[in-house]
Design a protein around this motif. Structure first.
Motif, PDB file in Angstrom:
ATOM      1  N   TYR A  18     -51.195 -61.454  -9.769  1.00 22.40           N
ATOM      2  CA  TYR A  18     -52.217 -60.523  -9.278  1.00 22.40           C
ATOM      3  C   TYR A  18     -53.444 -60.506 -10.198  1.00 22.40           C
ATOM      4  O   TYR A  18     -54.578 -60.398  -9.725  1.00 22.40           O
ATOM      5  CB  TYR A  18     -51.678 -59.084  -9.199  1.00 22.40           C
ATOM      6  N   GLU A  30     -44.916 -64.192  -2.347  1.00 24.30           N
ATOM      7  CA  GLU A  30     -44.237 -63.761  -3.578  1.00 24.30           C
ATOM      8  C   GLU A  30     -42.733 -63.766  -3.323  1.00 24.30           C
ATOM      9  O   GLU A  30     -42.278 -63.321  -2.268  1.00 24.30           O
ATOM     10  CB  GLU A  30     -44.639 -62.329  -3.926  1.00 24.30           C
ATOM     11  N   ALA A  71     -50.109 -51.099 -13.192  1.00 21.30           N
ATOM     12  CA  ALA A  71     -48.648 -51.080 -13.046  1.00 21.30           C
ATOM     13  C   ALA A  71     -48.178 -51.856 -11.820  1.00 21.30           C
ATOM     14  O   ALA A  71     -46.993 -52.114 -11.671  1.00 21.30           O
ATOM     15  CB  ALA A  71     -48.164 -49.638 -12.968  1.00 21.30           C
ATOM     16  N   GLY A  72     -49.088 -52.220 -10.899  1.00 17.75           N
ATOM     17  CA  GLY A  72     -48.700 -53.027  -9.732  1.00 17.75           C
ATOM     18  C   GLY A  72     -49.018 -52.381  -8.394  1.00 17.75           C
ATOM     19  O   GLY A  72     -49.814 -51.440  -8.299  1.00 17.75           O
ATOM     20  N   SER A  73     -48.369 -52.909  -7.353  1.00 20.14           N
ATOM     21  CA  SER A  73     -48.647 -52.564  -5.954  1.00 20.14           C
ATOM     22  C   SER A  73     -48.778 -51.073  -5.638  1.00 20.14           C
ATOM     23  O   SER A  73     -49.738 -50.647  -5.014  1.00 20.14           O
ATOM     24  CB  SER A  73     -47.517 -53.073  -5.063  1.00 20.14           C
ATOM     25  N   VAL A  91     -42.972 -61.893  -7.451  1.00 20.27           N
ATOM     26  CA  VAL A  91     -44.179 -62.539  -7.982  1.00 20.27           C
ATOM     27  C   VAL A  91     -44.388 -63.914  -7.344  1.00 20.27           C
ATOM     28  O   VAL A  91     -43.427 -64.547  -6.884  1.00 20.27           O
ATOM     29  CB  VAL A  91     -44.044 -62.635  -9.541  1.00 20.27           C
TER      30      VAL A  91
HETATM   31  N1  GLU Z   1     -45.608 -57.958  -7.058  1.00 22.32           N
HETATM   32  C1  GLU Z   1     -45.847 -57.251  -8.285  1.00 22.32           C
HETATM   33  C2  GLU Z   1     -46.152 -55.792  -7.990  1.00 22.32           C
HETATM   34  O1  GLU Z   1     -46.465 -55.462  -6.910  1.00 22.32           O
HETATM   35  C3  GLU Z   1     -46.971 -57.846  -9.107  1.00 22.32           C
HETATM   36  C4  GLU Z   1     -46.902 -59.333  -9.256  1.00 22.32           C
HETATM   37  C5  GLU Z   1     -48.075 -59.942  -9.973  1.00 22.32           C
HETATM   38  O2  GLU Z   1     -48.714 -59.267 -10.782  1.00 22.32           O
HETATM   39  O3  GLU Z   1     -48.358 -61.118  -9.677  1.00 22.32           O
HETATM   40  O4  GLU Z   1     -46.100 -54.957  -8.832  1.00 22.32           O
END
Ligand code: GLU
Length: 330
Positions: free
Chosen positions: A38, A118, A66-68, A194
């Protein structure tokens, strides 16, 4: 001097309220940990946009988050303009389930486009003797930090094997710390949803301790695929991780990274970002190997929140609208 300070503070105030200062628009893209995909994805998108600064006067920057789940909440709260978020998390937010069960459907969430696939990636040390999800019982496992996409994916996978969380020593630390903890023998395994290749799994597989990538498959996983519309089969190509213990491609399931914003975001900004990524897709794809499978058509799949009107304007103008699920159009 006083007048200058006053002027400066008035402009700074204007900038924080609207994101616009001296005719410039600042947009921030929420991503994930710096060793994931990301973070470079935010970098690649901002590069496409910043290249056209003289035309749009948009300055895009990237924030590691922290992510999504964090990104979705931050775009809805107005703390970030754009965010990268897993397709399953987008679905859950828009439907008001999982982390949004308490707050309800997030009707202001908007899709812009989808990006790379992912895979739910399970990494374990060789010495832990973990060979399948079943073997995680009794082990120290990082299931993902609060705010991340993977936290729910790990829970879904464990539930698919009828393993309750109290059967393992579950940690909830950020993905960026997991390879170090694994190599220091502080944890036995970790989950990370990921794109591949990425620096995180390279780091985890390149240390002193031998590490395997564990398949996520079996009857329980087949049921997950039937039950949830957003999970699909995924394969992790082992060629990306020459130091991993196993030498075969690894079967798993996965989701898609998507690009989201709030309905409140200015149409012109979303139009410009969509246009720059789509018109320069070949250049964009060179910025990360995880984008090799991207086509303009598949970047319109895997979305569940309605399309933002700025993105729709571009897709109408170019005819790409025919690839969009009519349910996503207002
Ligand atoms: N899929 C992970 C999330 O949503 C993040 C993966 C990434 O940073 O590439 O937290």
């Amino acid at each position: 001097m006083k007048r200058f300070v006053l002027l400066m503070s008035v402009s700074l105030l204007a900038m924080t309220i609207t994101g616009v200062a001296f005719g410039r628009t600042f947009v921030t893209i929420g991503t994930g940990g710096v060793t994931g995909v990301y973070y470079p994805t935010g970098g690649a998108i901002s590069r496409m946009v910043n290249q056209k600064y003289s035309e749009y006067k948009i300055k895009a920057t990237v924030e590691s988050t922290a992510g999504s789940v964090y990104n979705i909440n931050a775009v809805l709260g107005g703390d970030l303009e754009f965010g990268v978020a897993q397709s399953d998390r987008q679905f859950q937010a828009y439907s008001g389930i999982a982390e949004w069960a308490g707050s309800g459907p997030q009707k202001d969430l908007r899709s812009v486009f989808s990006i790379h696939p992912e895979a739910i990636t399970l990494i374990a040390t060789k010495q832990s003797t973990i060979k399948s999800v079943m073997d995680l019982q009794g082990k120290r496992v990082n299931i993902g930090n609060p705010g991340s996409g993977q936290l729910q994916n790990s829970k879904d996978v464990l539930a698919a094997f009828a393993i309750s969380l109290d059967k393992l020593h579950a940690e909830q630390v950020k993905a960026v710390e997991a390879p170090g903890l694994l190599q220091d023998e502080k944890i036995d395994a970790f989950f990370y949803t990921v794109g591949h290749p990425n620096g995180n799994i390279k780091e985890a597989t390149s240390g002193r301790i031998k590490v395997n990538i564990i398949p996520v498959k079996g009857k329980g996983v087949d049921k997950l695929l039937q039950r949830y519309p957003y999970y699909a089969h995924a394969t992790i190509p082992i060629k990306f991780y020459p130091n991993a213990g196993n030498r075969e491609n690894v079967e798993s399931i996965g989701v898609k990274a998507t690009f989201v914003c709030s309905t409140k975001l200015d149409e012109k900004i979303v139009y410009a970002v969509t246009k720059e990524v789509f018109e320069n897709l070949e250049e964009f794809k060179k910025l990360h190997p995880a984008y090799s499978v991207l086509t303009r058509e598949n970047m319109l799949q895997g979305l569940s929140a309605p399309m933002h009107r700025g993105a729709l304007r571009y897709f109408r103008e170019t005819g790409f609208i025919r690839h969009i699920d009519p349910k996503l159009m207002p």
